[in-house]
Motif scaffolding. Structure first.
Motif, PDB file in Angstrom:
ATOM      1  N   MET A   1       0.822  -1.199   0.000  1.00  0.00           N
ATOM      2  CA  MET A   1       0.000   0.000   0.000  1.00  0.00           C
ATOM      3  C   MET A   1       0.861   1.255   0.000  1.00  0.00           C
ATOM      4  O   MET A   1       0.524   2.233  -0.645  1.00  0.00           O
ATOM      5  N   SER A   2       1.965   1.249   0.712  1.00  0.00           N
ATOM      6  CA  SER A   2       2.834   2.422   0.740  1.00  0.00           C
ATOM      7  C   SER A   2       3.490   2.637  -0.613  1.00  0.00           C
ATOM      8  O   SER A   2       3.953   3.735  -0.907  1.00  0.00           O
ATOM      9  N   PHE A   3       3.530   1.581  -1.427  1.00  0.00           N
ATOM     10  CA  PHE A   3       4.075   1.675  -2.785  1.00  0.00           C
ATOM     11  C   PHE A   3       3.306   2.697  -3.608  1.00  0.00           C
ATOM     12  O   PHE A   3       3.878   3.391  -4.443  1.00  0.00           O
ATOM     13  N   VAL A   4       2.027   2.826  -3.374  1.00  0.00           N
ATOM     14  CA  VAL A   4       1.180   3.767  -4.107  1.00  0.00           C
ATOM     15  C   VAL A   4       1.122   5.128  -3.406  1.00  0.00           C
ATOM     16  O   VAL A   4       0.967   6.158  -4.047  1.00  0.00           O
ATOM     17  N   LEU A   5       1.280   5.160  -2.108  1.00  0.00           N
ATOM     18  CA  LEU A   5       1.125   6.397  -1.347  1.00  0.00           C
ATOM     19  C   LEU A   5       2.284   7.376  -1.519  1.00  0.00           C
ATOM     20  O   LEU A   5       2.071   8.584  -1.447  1.00  0.00           O
ATOM     21  N   VAL A   6       3.470   6.897  -1.756  1.00  0.00           N
ATOM     22  CA  VAL A   6       4.631   7.787  -1.864  1.00  0.00           C
ATOM     23  C   VAL A   6       4.476   8.787  -3.014  1.00  0.00           C
ATOM     24  O   VAL A   6       4.630   9.990  -2.799  1.00  0.00           O
ATOM     25  N   PRO A   7       4.170   8.361  -4.234  1.00  0.00           N
ATOM     26  CA  PRO A   7       4.007   9.351  -5.306  1.00  0.00           C
ATOM     27  C   PRO A   7       2.814  10.277  -5.080  1.00  0.00           C
ATOM     28  O   PRO A   7       2.858  11.449  -5.452  1.00  0.00           O
ATOM     29  N   ILE A   8       1.763   9.763  -4.461  1.00  0.00           N
ATOM     30  CA  ILE A   8       0.602  10.609  -4.186  1.00  0.00           C
ATOM     31  C   ILE A   8       0.980  11.696  -3.183  1.00  0.00           C
ATOM     32  O   ILE A   8       0.645  12.870  -3.376  1.00  0.00           O
ATOM     33  N   LEU A   9       1.689  11.324  -2.134  1.00  0.00           N
ATOM     34  CA  LEU A   9       2.122  12.310  -1.141  1.00  0.00           C
ATOM     35  C   LEU A   9       3.104  13.314  -1.735  1.00  0.00           C
ATOM     36  O   LEU A   9       3.030  14.511  -1.445  1.00  0.00           O
ATOM     37  N   LEU A  10       4.010  12.856  -2.587  1.00  0.00           N
ATOM     38  CA  LEU A  10       4.948  13.774  -3.233  1.00  0.00           C
ATOM     39  C   LEU A  10       4.230  14.727  -4.192  1.00  0.00           C
ATOM     40  O   LEU A  10       4.607  15.892  -4.311  1.00  0.00           O
ATOM     41  N   THR A  11       3.183  14.259  -4.837  1.00  0.00           N
ATOM     42  CA  THR A  11       2.388  15.124  -5.703  1.00  0.00           C
ATOM     43  C   THR A  11       1.653  16.177  -4.883  1.00  0.00           C
ATOM     44  O   THR A  11       1.594  17.345  -5.282  1.00  0.00           O
ATOM     45  N   VAL A  12       1.134  15.790  -3.736  1.00  0.00           N
ATOM     46  CA  VAL A  12       0.460  16.750  -2.854  1.00  0.00           C
ATOM     47  C   VAL A  12       1.455  17.799  -2.355  1.00  0.00           C
ATOM     48  O   VAL A  12       1.149  18.994  -2.321  1.00  0.00           O
ATOM     49  N   VAL A  13       2.648  17.372  -1.995  1.00  0.00           N
ATOM     50  CA  VAL A  13       3.688  18.319  -1.558  1.00  0.00           C
ATOM     51  C   VAL A  13       4.056  19.259  -2.699  1.00  0.00           C
ATOM     52  O   VAL A  13       4.224  20.466  -2.498  1.00  0.00           O
ATOM     53  N   PHE A  14       4.167  18.735  -3.907  1.00  0.00           N
ATOM     54  CA  PHE A  14       4.482  19.552  -5.077  1.00  0.00           C
ATOM     55  C   PHE A  14       3.399  20.599  -5.319  1.00  0.00           C
ATOM     56  O   PHE A  14       3.704  21.774  -5.544  1.00  0.00           O
ATOM     57  N   ILE A  15       2.147  20.200  -5.266  1.00  0.00           N
ATOM     58  CA  ILE A  15       1.041  21.147  -5.467  1.00  0.00           C
ATOM     59  C   ILE A  15       1.042  22.201  -4.368  1.00  0.00           C
ATOM     60  O   ILE A  15       0.830  23.390  -4.639  1.00  0.00           O
ATOM     61  N   GLY A  16       1.313  21.791  -3.142  1.00  0.00           N
ATOM     62  CA  GLY A  16       1.409  22.745  -2.047  1.00  0.00           C
ATOM     63  C   GLY A  16       2.530  23.745  -2.255  1.00  0.00           C
ATOM     64  O   GLY A  16       2.377  24.949  -1.997  1.00  0.00           O
ATOM     65  N   TYR A  17       3.657  23.280  -2.743  1.00  0.00           N
ATOM     66  CA  TYR A  17       4.790  24.179  -2.999  1.00  0.00           C
ATOM     67  C   TYR A  17       4.480  25.146  -4.144  1.00  0.00           C
ATOM     68  O   TYR A  17       4.824  26.323  -4.078  1.00  0.00           O
ATOM     69  N   ILE A  18       3.809  24.664  -5.172  1.00  0.00           N
ATOM     70  CA  ILE A  18       3.406  25.530  -6.286  1.00  0.00           C
ATOM     71  C   ILE A  18       2.445  26.608  -5.784  1.00  0.00           C
ATOM     72  O   ILE A  18       2.578  27.789  -6.137  1.00  0.00           O
ATOM     73  N   LEU A  19       1.489  26.228  -4.960  1.00  0.00           N
ATOM     74  CA  LEU A  19       0.560  27.214  -4.395  1.00  0.00           C
ATOM     75  C   LEU A  19       1.292  28.209  -3.496  1.00  0.00           C
ATOM     76  O   LEU A  19       0.982  29.402  -3.501  1.00  0.00           O
ATOM     77  N   TYR A  20       2.274  27.725  -2.739  1.00  0.00           N
ATOM     78  CA  TYR A  20       3.085  28.615  -1.905  1.00  0.00           C
ATOM     79  C   TYR A  20       3.816  29.642  -2.762  1.00  0.00           C
ATOM     80  O   TYR A  20       3.859  30.832  -2.435  1.00  0.00           O
ATOM     81  N   LEU A  21       4.409  29.189  -3.868  1.00  0.00           N
ATOM     82  CA  LEU A  21       5.121  30.114  -4.752  1.00  0.00           C
ATOM     83  C   LEU A  21       4.170  31.114  -5.395  1.00  0.00           C
ATOM     84  O   LEU A  21       4.530  32.288  -5.583  1.00  0.00           O
TER      85      LEU A  21
END
Length: 54
Positions: A1-21
């Motif tokens: 299950m964590s195999f799928v969660l890592v890219p999803i969490l990294l995508t959420v972090v990326f979107i958060g960083y884009i919104l921050y910028l």
């Protein structure tokens, strides 16, 4: 299950960083430098999971 969660969490972090910028820093030059490599990363993970889990 964590195999799928890592890219999803990294995508959420990326979107958060884009919104921050965009909202807080208002730095469009940094946004351009981050946006395309980040989108490339997301597309590669989508393709990887599509062919792996198909």
């Amino acid at each position: 299950m964590s195999f799928v969660l890592v890219p999803i969490l990294l995508t959420v972090v990326f979107i958060g960083y884009i919104l921050y910028l965009l909202i807080i820093k208002k730095d469009r030059t940094k946004l351009r430098a981050v946006l395309f490599p980040g989108l490339f990363f997301i597309v590669v993970w989508i393709a990887f999971y599509y062919f792996l889990l198909r």
